[in-house]
Scaffold this motif. Structure first.
Motif, PDB file in Angstrom:
ATOM      1  N   ALA A  27      10.939 -12.229 -21.250  1.00  0.00           N
ATOM      2  CA  ALA A  27      11.728 -13.230 -20.844  1.00  0.00           C
ATOM      3  C   ALA A  27      12.715 -13.069 -19.814  1.00  0.00           C
ATOM      4  CB  ALA A  27      12.348 -14.185 -22.053  1.00  0.00           C
ATOM      5  N   VAL A  72       5.548 -18.304 -20.865  1.00  0.00           N
ATOM      6  CA  VAL A  72       6.495 -19.349 -21.275  1.00  0.00           C
ATOM      7  C   VAL A  72       7.688 -19.072 -20.423  1.00  0.00           C
ATOM      8  CG1 VAL A  72       8.115 -20.162 -23.056  1.00  0.00           C
ATOM      9  CG2 VAL A  72       5.774 -19.653 -23.514  1.00  0.00           C
ATOM     10  N   ALA A  73       8.270 -18.220 -20.168  1.00  0.00           N
ATOM     11  CA  ALA A  73       9.554 -17.825 -19.361  1.00  0.00           C
ATOM     12  C   ALA A  73       9.318 -18.408 -17.921  1.00  0.00           C
ATOM     13  CB  ALA A  73      10.031 -16.496 -19.482  1.00  0.00           C
ATOM     14  N   ALA A  76       5.167 -14.465 -23.720  1.00  0.00           N
ATOM     15  CA  ALA A  76       6.695 -14.684 -23.409  1.00  0.00           C
ATOM     16  C   ALA A  76       6.903 -14.966 -22.076  1.00  0.00           C
ATOM     17  CB  ALA A  76       7.395 -13.682 -23.940  1.00  0.00           C
ATOM     18  N   ASN A 121      15.750 -17.393 -21.581  1.00  0.00           N
ATOM     19  CA  ASN A 121      15.611 -16.397 -22.670  1.00  0.00           C
ATOM     20  C   ASN A 121      15.720 -17.143 -24.043  1.00  0.00           C
ATOM     21  OD1 ASN A 121      15.755 -14.289 -20.770  1.00  0.00           O
ATOM     22  ND2 ASN A 121      17.661 -13.546 -21.264  1.00  0.00           N
ATOM     23  N   THR A 134      12.384 -19.359 -24.309  1.00  0.00           N
ATOM     24  CA  THR A 134      11.186 -18.250 -24.436  1.00  0.00           C
ATOM     25  C   THR A 134      11.473 -17.917 -26.279  1.00  0.00           C
ATOM     26  OG1 THR A 134      11.202 -17.662 -22.182  1.00  0.00           O
ATOM     27  CG2 THR A 134      10.045 -16.464 -23.928  1.00  0.00           C
TER      28      THR A 134
END
Length: 94
Positions: free
Chosen positions: A34, A84-85, A81, A56, A59
């Protein structure tokens, strides 16, 4: 050399890193992925500096560390991750 008490208000990533170290295995990999995505977005001027921490944290909330049995599991967590980030950073575009 002298060491001062860190300013956790100004630099919230520091206590987050310590928390992640005590979290389930795989969580540091999630934070690392992230953070790499968030810093890249900042350097590309797509998000503000203070939004790195938001990416951060978001995530870490969205991706949960599961059983880590080997490098394959870590790479899967890393990929999840990063996805998503990237989505979070895209929503924050300045």
């Amino acid at each position: 050399m002298t060491f001062a008490v860190p300013d956790n208000q100004r630099f919230p990533g520091l206590p987050l890193a310590w928390q992640v170290l005590e979290a389930p295995p795989g969580t540091p990999a999630i934070l690392n992925a992230a953070n790499e995505v968030a810093v890249a977005a900042f350097l590309e001027k797509r998000i503000r500096f203070d939004q790195i921490h938001v990416v951060n944290c978001g995530t870490l909330e969205a991706v949960h560390a599961s059983e880590v049995h080997g490098i394959g599991d870590l790479l899967a967590l890393d990929a999840q991750a990063r996805a998503v980030a990237m989505a979070l950073a895209k929503k924050m575009t300045i």
